[in-house]
Design a protein around this motif. Structure first.
Motif, PDB file in Angstrom:
ATOM      1  N   SER A   1     -89.115-112.161 -58.378  1.00  0.00           N
ATOM      2  CA  SER A   1     -88.105-111.979 -57.282  1.00  0.00           C
ATOM      3  C   SER A   1     -88.281-113.008 -56.175  1.00  0.00           C
ATOM      4  O   SER A   1     -87.021-113.534 -55.716  1.00  0.00           O
ATOM      5  CB  SER A   1     -88.109-110.516 -56.521  1.00  0.00           C
ATOM      6  N   VAL A   2     -89.366-113.438 -55.919  1.00  0.00           N
ATOM      7  CA  VAL A   2     -89.449-114.550 -54.879  1.00  0.00           C
ATOM      8  C   VAL A   2     -88.923-115.872 -55.438  1.00  0.00           C
ATOM      9  O   VAL A   2     -87.986-116.497 -55.050  1.00  0.00           O
ATOM     10  CB  VAL A   2     -90.693-114.559 -54.520  1.00  0.00           C
ATOM     11  N   TYR A   3     -89.224-115.976 -56.919  1.00  0.00           N
ATOM     12  CA  TYR A   3     -88.689-117.200 -57.414  1.00  0.00           C
ATOM     13  C   TYR A   3     -87.229-117.460 -57.674  1.00  0.00           C
ATOM     14  O   TYR A   3     -86.742-118.324 -57.330  1.00  0.00           O
ATOM     15  CB  TYR A   3     -89.299-117.423 -58.981  1.00  0.00           C
ATOM     16  N   MET A   4     -86.731-116.041 -58.073  1.00  0.00           N
ATOM     17  CA  MET A   4     -85.292-116.098 -58.170  1.00  0.00           C
ATOM     18  C   MET A   4     -84.673-116.109 -56.783  1.00  0.00           C
ATOM     19  O   MET A   4     -83.529-116.692 -56.646  1.00  0.00           O
ATOM     20  CB  MET A   4     -84.805-114.547 -58.873  1.00  0.00           C
ATOM     21  N   THR A   5     -84.998-115.675 -55.876  1.00  0.00           N
ATOM     22  CA  THR A   5     -84.312-115.802 -54.544  1.00  0.00           C
ATOM     23  C   THR A   5     -84.491-117.314 -54.018  1.00  0.00           C
ATOM     24  O   THR A   5     -83.506-117.905 -53.707  1.00  0.00           O
ATOM     25  CB  THR A   5     -85.421-115.091 -53.372  1.00  0.00           C
ATOM     26  N   PHE A   6     -85.423-118.021 -54.334  1.00  0.00           N
ATOM     27  CA  PHE A   6     -85.540-119.189 -54.104  1.00  0.00           C
ATOM     28  C   PHE A   6     -84.779-120.285 -54.767  1.00  0.00           C
ATOM     29  O   PHE A   6     -83.884-120.950 -54.464  1.00  0.00           O
ATOM     30  CB  PHE A   6     -87.138-120.225 -54.102  1.00  0.00           C
ATOM     31  N   LEU A   7     -84.571-119.774 -56.096  1.00  0.00           N
ATOM     32  CA  LEU A   7     -83.524-120.561 -56.986  1.00  0.00           C
ATOM     33  C   LEU A   7     -82.154-120.047 -56.493  1.00  0.00           C
ATOM     34  O   LEU A   7     -81.282-121.169 -56.560  1.00  0.00           O
ATOM     35  CB  LEU A   7     -83.888-120.079 -58.506  1.00  0.00           C
ATOM     36  N   TYR A   8     -81.990-119.144 -56.387  1.00  0.00           N
ATOM     37  CA  TYR A   8     -80.290-118.636 -56.045  1.00  0.00           C
ATOM     38  C   TYR A   8     -80.038-119.300 -54.647  1.00  0.00           C
ATOM     39  O   TYR A   8     -78.984-119.752 -54.749  1.00  0.00           O
ATOM     40  CB  TYR A   8     -80.313-117.016 -56.182  1.00  0.00           C
ATOM     41  N   LEU A   9     -80.885-119.427 -53.577  1.00  0.00           N
ATOM     42  CA  LEU A   9     -80.564-120.015 -52.374  1.00  0.00           C
ATOM     43  C   LEU A   9     -80.228-121.517 -52.850  1.00  0.00           C
ATOM     44  O   LEU A   9     -79.536-122.197 -52.033  1.00  0.00           O
ATOM     45  CB  LEU A   9     -81.769-119.557 -51.393  1.00  0.00           C
ATOM     46  N   LYS A  10     -80.998-121.736 -53.704  1.00  0.00           N
ATOM     47  CA  LYS A  10     -80.816-123.463 -53.960  1.00  0.00           C
ATOM     48  C   LYS A  10     -79.627-123.846 -54.791  1.00  0.00           C
ATOM     49  O   LYS A  10     -79.059-124.714 -54.579  1.00  0.00           O
ATOM     50  CB  LYS A  10     -82.271-123.757 -54.410  1.00  0.00           C
TER      51      LYS A  10
ATOM     52  N   PHE B   1     -88.385-122.110 -65.792  1.00  0.00           N
ATOM     53  CA  PHE B   1     -89.416-123.068 -64.974  1.00  0.00           C
ATOM     54  C   PHE B   1     -88.925-124.236 -65.479  1.00  0.00           C
ATOM     55  O   PHE B   1     -89.127-125.166 -64.634  1.00  0.00           O
ATOM     56  CB  PHE B   1     -90.661-122.296 -65.939  1.00  0.00           C
ATOM     57  N   ILE B   2     -88.838-124.658 -66.567  1.00  0.00           N
ATOM     58  CA  ILE B   2     -88.723-126.091 -67.102  1.00  0.00           C
ATOM     59  C   ILE B   2     -87.337-126.480 -66.264  1.00  0.00           C
ATOM     60  O   ILE B   2     -87.362-127.522 -65.812  1.00  0.00           O
ATOM     61  CB  ILE B   2     -88.554-126.139 -68.547  1.00  0.00           C
ATOM     62  N   THR B   3     -86.168-125.994 -66.479  1.00  0.00           N
ATOM     63  CA  THR B   3     -85.196-126.345 -66.188  1.00  0.00           C
ATOM     64  C   THR B   3     -84.863-126.521 -64.675  1.00  0.00           C
ATOM     65  O   THR B   3     -84.254-127.611 -63.897  1.00  0.00           O
ATOM     66  CB  THR B   3     -83.867-125.585 -66.422  1.00  0.00           C
ATOM     67  N   TYR B   4     -85.473-125.665 -63.876  1.00  0.00           N
ATOM     68  CA  TYR B   4     -85.492-125.836 -62.461  1.00  0.00           C
ATOM     69  C   TYR B   4     -86.469-126.317 -61.650  1.00  0.00           C
ATOM     70  O   TYR B   4     -86.736-125.983 -60.461  1.00  0.00           O
ATOM     71  CB  TYR B   4     -84.635-124.408 -61.761  1.00  0.00           C
ATOM     72  N   PHE B   5     -87.532-126.713 -62.419  1.00  0.00           N
ATOM     73  CA  PHE B   5     -88.889-127.275 -61.720  1.00  0.00           C
ATOM     74  C   PHE B   5     -88.453-128.141 -60.689  1.00  0.00           C
ATOM     75  O   PHE B   5     -89.073-128.333 -59.487  1.00  0.00           O
ATOM     76  CB  PHE B   5     -89.559-127.650 -62.620  1.00  0.00           C
ATOM     77  N   LYS B   6     -87.616-129.202 -61.054  1.00  0.00           N
ATOM     78  CA  LYS B   6     -87.241-130.406 -60.447  1.00  0.00           C
ATOM     79  C   LYS B   6     -86.542-129.733 -58.961  1.00  0.00           C
ATOM     80  O   LYS B   6     -86.608-130.348 -57.642  1.00  0.00           O
ATOM     81  CB  LYS B   6     -86.458-131.378 -60.749  1.00  0.00           C
ATOM     82  N   ASP B   7     -85.979-128.802 -58.916  1.00  0.00           N
ATOM     83  CA  ASP B   7     -85.015-127.988 -57.586  1.00  0.00           C
ATOM     84  C   ASP B   7     -86.250-127.282 -57.026  1.00  0.00           C
ATOM     85  O   ASP B   7     -86.018-127.510 -55.693  1.00  0.00           O
ATOM     86  CB  ASP B   7     -84.062-126.980 -58.083  1.00  0.00           C
TER      87      ASP B   7
END
Length: 153
Positions: free
Chosen positions: A61-70, A118-124
């Motif tokens: 959930s923490v990960y998806m929150t960071f990703l969605y906000l980015k 993990f792989i696709t959005y690591f750079k973000d």
């Protein structure tokens, strides 16, 4: 404040997936069918699964929150929905329907999707990507457990 709002929504969805999965698994790990299966020697005790999934869904959930906000894209939301459906369906396929091989395919696809995040959005996300790693590791273990049951039953 924006982080907290998104986090709460994602957390509710992720724990909703766990709840739905639990409802769909019938007797689950306490069923005579499951207890009679030949299981991998590295199968954890039952209590580990509940503790692990709680921890994993908080981290995810923490990960998806960071990703969605980015990157608030339809692609992210679509992959998240696919992950949700695969996560929920595994319990139903494995425990309820006893379709061990179909469940194996489901968990393999889930592992691929989560690893792709993990792989696709690591750079973000860079260092924040650590929050998805426990989920990737757990899915690899869970996949190996399902594979063992598939091979030896």
């Amino acid at each position: 404040m924006k982080f907290l709002k998104v986090f709460i929504v994602v957390l509710i969805i992720n724990f909703g997936a766990l709840g739905i999965g639990t409802l769909l698994m019938g007797e689950g790990a306490r069923s005579p069918w499951y207890l009679g299966l030949e299981k991998a020697p590295w199968t954890p005790d039952g209590w580990v699964f509940g503790a692990a999934w709680t921890f994993l869904m908080i981290c995810f959930s923490v990960y998806m929150t960071f990703l969605y906000l980015k990157r608030p894209t339809n692609k992210i939301v679509s992959l998240f929905i696919i992950q949700f459906l695969l996560n929920v369906s595994w319990n139903f396929l494995f425990f309820n329907q006893k379709l061990i091989d179909v469940a194996l395919l489901s968990i393999l696809l889930l592992t691929i999707i989560v690893t792709a995040f993990f792989i696709t959005y690591f750079k973000d996300l860079k260092g924040k990507s650590i929050f998805i790693l426990p989920y990737v590791v757990w899915l690899c273990i869970a996949t190996s457990l399902n594979l063992y049951v598939s091979l030896y039953n």
